[in-house]
Motif scaffolding. Sequence first.
Motif, PDB file in Angstrom:
ATOM      1  N   HIS A 238      -5.586  12.794 -11.828  1.00 17.19           N
ATOM      2  CA  HIS A 238      -4.252  12.889 -10.800  1.00 17.19           C
ATOM      3  C   HIS A 238      -3.408  11.823 -11.136  1.00 17.19           C
ATOM      4  O   HIS A 238      -3.242  10.785 -10.254  1.00 17.19           O
ATOM      5  CB  HIS A 238      -4.225  13.660  -9.500  1.00 17.19           C
ATOM      6  N   TYR A 239      -3.120  10.627 -11.796  1.00 14.60           N
ATOM      7  CA  TYR A 239      -3.341   9.116 -11.886  1.00 14.60           C
ATOM      8  C   TYR A 239      -1.732   9.000 -12.165  1.00 14.60           C
ATOM      9  O   TYR A 239      -1.714   7.895 -10.417  1.00 14.60           O
ATOM     10  CB  TYR A 239      -3.168   8.465 -13.378  1.00 14.60           C
TER      11      TYR A 239
ATOM     12  N   GLY B  78      -5.877  -7.387  -3.916  1.00  8.54           N
ATOM     13  CA  GLY B  78      -6.011  -7.344  -5.086  1.00  8.54           C
ATOM     14  C   GLY B  78      -7.267  -5.782  -5.702  1.00  8.54           C
ATOM     15  O   GLY B  78      -6.755  -5.506  -7.184  1.00  8.54           O
ATOM     16  N   ASP B  79      -7.770  -5.763  -4.959  1.00 11.45           N
ATOM     17  CA  ASP B  79      -8.344  -4.511  -5.457  1.00 11.45           C
ATOM     18  C   ASP B  79      -7.491  -3.421  -5.216  1.00 11.45           C
ATOM     19  O   ASP B  79      -7.340  -2.532  -6.524  1.00 11.45           O
ATOM     20  CB  ASP B  79      -9.634  -3.808  -4.063  1.00 11.45           C
ATOM     21  N   VAL B  80      -5.909  -3.114  -4.317  1.00 14.80           N
ATOM     22  CA  VAL B  80      -4.985  -1.480  -4.646  1.00 14.80           C
ATOM     23  C   VAL B  80      -4.473  -2.231  -5.648  1.00 14.80           C
ATOM     24  O   VAL B  80      -4.342  -1.287  -6.901  1.00 14.80           O
ATOM     25  CB  VAL B  80      -4.331  -2.398  -3.491  1.00 14.80           C
ATOM     26  N   LEU B  81      -3.950  -3.551  -5.977  1.00 12.84           N
ATOM     27  CA  LEU B  81      -3.370  -4.080  -7.655  1.00 12.84           C
ATOM     28  C   LEU B  81      -4.449  -3.616  -8.837  1.00 12.84           C
ATOM     29  O   LEU B  81      -3.359  -2.853 -10.024  1.00 12.84           O
ATOM     30  CB  LEU B  81      -2.941  -5.361  -7.664  1.00 12.84           C
ATOM     31  N   PHE B  82      -5.208  -4.036  -8.523  1.00  5.33           N
ATOM     32  CA  PHE B  82      -5.940  -3.633  -9.972  1.00  5.33           C
ATOM     33  C   PHE B  82      -6.189  -2.003  -9.803  1.00  5.33           C
ATOM     34  O   PHE B  82      -6.505  -1.701 -11.363  1.00  5.33           O
ATOM     35  CB  PHE B  82      -7.760  -4.397  -9.566  1.00  5.33           C
ATOM     36  N   HIS B  83      -6.612  -1.228  -9.297  1.00  8.32           N
ATOM     37  CA  HIS B  83      -6.777   0.253 -10.024  1.00  8.32           C
ATOM     38  C   HIS B  83      -5.131   0.107  -9.776  1.00  8.32           C
ATOM     39  O   HIS B  83      -5.068   1.616 -10.458  1.00  8.32           O
ATOM     40  CB  HIS B  83      -7.259   1.304  -7.907  1.00  8.32           C
TER      41      HIS B  83
ATOM     42  N   TYR C 129      -7.043   4.845   4.966  1.00  7.72           N
ATOM     43  CA  TYR C 129      -7.021   6.583   4.582  1.00  7.72           C
ATOM     44  C   TYR C 129      -5.640   6.858   3.369  1.00  7.72           C
ATOM     45  O   TYR C 129      -5.927   7.472   2.524  1.00  7.72           O
ATOM     46  CB  TYR C 129      -6.015   7.387   5.793  1.00  7.72           C
ATOM     47  N   SER C 130      -4.654   5.919   3.102  1.00  7.48           N
ATOM     48  CA  SER C 130      -3.282   5.583   1.813  1.00  7.48           C
ATOM     49  C   SER C 130      -4.905   5.188   0.652  1.00  7.48           C
ATOM     50  O   SER C 130      -4.553   5.904  -0.458  1.00  7.48           O
ATOM     51  CB  SER C 130      -2.523   4.897   2.089  1.00  7.48           C
ATOM     52  N   TYR C 131      -5.323   4.096   0.517  1.00  9.64           N
ATOM     53  CA  TYR C 131      -6.282   4.272   0.082  1.00  9.64           C
ATOM     54  C   TYR C 131      -7.070   4.984  -0.517  1.00  9.64           C
ATOM     55  O   TYR C 131      -7.304   4.978  -1.792  1.00  9.64           O
ATOM     56  CB  TYR C 131      -6.819   2.347  -0.001  1.00  9.64           C
ATOM     57  N   SER C 132      -7.943   6.001   0.258  1.00 12.07           N
ATOM     58  CA  SER C 132      -9.148   6.661  -0.369  1.00 12.07           C
ATOM     59  C   SER C 132      -8.423   8.133  -0.719  1.00 12.07           C
ATOM     60  O   SER C 132      -8.864   8.731  -1.565  1.00 12.07           O
ATOM     61  CB  SER C 132      -9.634   6.945   1.090  1.00 12.07           C
ATOM     62  N   CYS C 133      -6.882   7.915  -0.293  1.00 15.15           N
ATOM     63  CA  CYS C 133      -6.811   8.874  -0.654  1.00 15.15           C
ATOM     64  C   CYS C 133      -6.548   8.527  -2.598  1.00 15.15           C
ATOM     65  O   CYS C 133      -6.141   9.596  -3.632  1.00 15.15           O
ATOM     66  CB  CYS C 133      -5.036   9.788  -0.191  1.00 15.15           C
ATOM     67  N   ALA C 134      -5.226   7.691  -2.791  1.00 13.84           N
ATOM     68  CA  ALA C 134      -4.871   7.123  -3.701  1.00 13.84           C
ATOM     69  C   ALA C 134      -6.875   7.004  -5.079  1.00 13.84           C
ATOM     70  O   ALA C 134      -6.047   7.911  -5.891  1.00 13.84           O
ATOM     71  CB  ALA C 134      -4.792   6.141  -3.815  1.00 13.84           C
TER      72      ALA C 134
ATOM     73  N   THR D 143       1.723   6.927  -6.680  1.00 16.40           N
ATOM     74  CA  THR D 143       2.538   6.608  -5.186  1.00 16.40           C
ATOM     75  C   THR D 143       1.537   6.748  -4.470  1.00 16.40           C
ATOM     76  O   THR D 143       2.222   5.634  -3.350  1.00 16.40           O
ATOM     77  CB  THR D 143       2.663   8.060  -5.142  1.00 16.40           C
ATOM     78  N   TYR D 144       0.064   7.187  -4.444  1.00 17.34           N
ATOM     79  CA  TYR D 144      -1.269   6.273  -3.139  1.00 17.34           C
ATOM     80  C   TYR D 144      -0.821   4.875  -2.591  1.00 17.34           C
ATOM     81  O   TYR D 144      -1.455   4.265  -2.060  1.00 17.34           O
ATOM     82  CB  TYR D 144      -1.572   7.330  -2.492  1.00 17.34           C
ATOM     83  N   TYR D 145      -1.097   4.476  -3.663  1.00 16.85           N
ATOM     84  CA  TYR D 145      -1.213   3.047  -4.390  1.00 16.85           C
ATOM     85  C   TYR D 145      -0.031   2.070  -3.596  1.00 16.85           C
ATOM     86  O   TYR D 145      -0.862   1.262  -3.350  1.00 16.85           O
ATOM     87  CB  TYR D 145      -2.186   2.399  -5.513  1.00 16.85           C
ATOM     88  N   GLU D 146       1.172   2.197  -4.720  1.00 20.06           N
ATOM     89  CA  GLU D 146       1.741   1.472  -3.678  1.00 20.06           C
ATOM     90  C   GLU D 146       2.414   1.837  -1.956  1.00 20.06           C
ATOM     91  O   GLU D 146       2.430   0.592  -1.671  1.00 20.06           O
ATOM     92  CB  GLU D 146       2.746   2.598  -4.555  1.00 20.06           C
TER      93      GLU D 146
END
Length: 318
Positions: A230-231, A251-256, A217-222, A236-239
């Motif tokens: 809205h970068y 790795g995907d989260v860090l990439f984005h 849910y958090s990643y999809s929100c980000a 905030t949501y990636y972190e």
Amino acid sequence: MAHSVLISIGSNTNGKKQMALARKVLTETFTDVRFTRTLTSLACPGNGVYSNMLAQFTTEMSEAELVKILKRLECEMGDSEQQRNKGMVMMDLDILRYEDTKRHLRDWDRPYIKRLLRYTMRIIVLLLVMTCTLHAQAADTDKELLGKAIEYYQGGKYHESILVFERLKKHYELNPRFVAYLGMSYYKEMQYKEAAACLKQCLPELTAYSPMEQAVYSYSCAESLFHLEHYKEAITYYERTLPLVSGNDKGDVLFHNAFAHYLTQGKTEKVALLFNEALTLYRANTSTATSLQVARLRQTENMLHGIIKDLSLTDEAY
């Protein structure tokens, strides 16, 4: 000495009738009783529609005496162990606060309590309730609709899921997980504004769920916020997602996250560090990488190389 008391009142059977009966019985039993409005909420399929309200009053009874009286009143209003074994709660009366002492502490942390406290703070200092009253003849249909909405979501029929959940929202306050399902359905349909709104609303109330589910849910929100450009908010949501994931998923989260920083800050040492963290994870997990993650590995290498060159950094540091 009079003691201030706050109690919760609930029923999942003949809710409208039972709430009216509770008002009558409690008014006859205690003085200066003040009630909140009645609200109803859909529980999981099979558990019915719950009607709830709160009442505040004063009494000279001790807490132990009050508990006995409330249990007797439950029975007088049709509640019994046999009924509860069948899943029917005719009446449930629980003390939430006796003077300054809170009871049923887990109930105080429920999302609907926190929301409803905001609605009723002007009238009763501390308050709870579930959702607004629904006619009994419509309840069975709406329970079926809830089951259908979940079935559509789990079956990947996201457009249909949206239609049914939105229909239910007109009459009920959906619980946080169902709001998340609606948000994810919007995300899958690439309706990112609606997805972000739903997911931002429910995420603070999903901390009891597994890290894996929270991460989705958090990643999809980000990602929704990223697509909306809205970068800074997306960051905030990636972190928020990072502590919930590992391996290539991290790795995907860090990439984005690195790209979101890049689009807001340009080429900086922080961006280089984020890309480098993603690259380290991708390289460490190549055996489980998807084709998309392999492509991202190459893209990350190129991005990192360009940033290092432009900032005159040394490759050894990365």
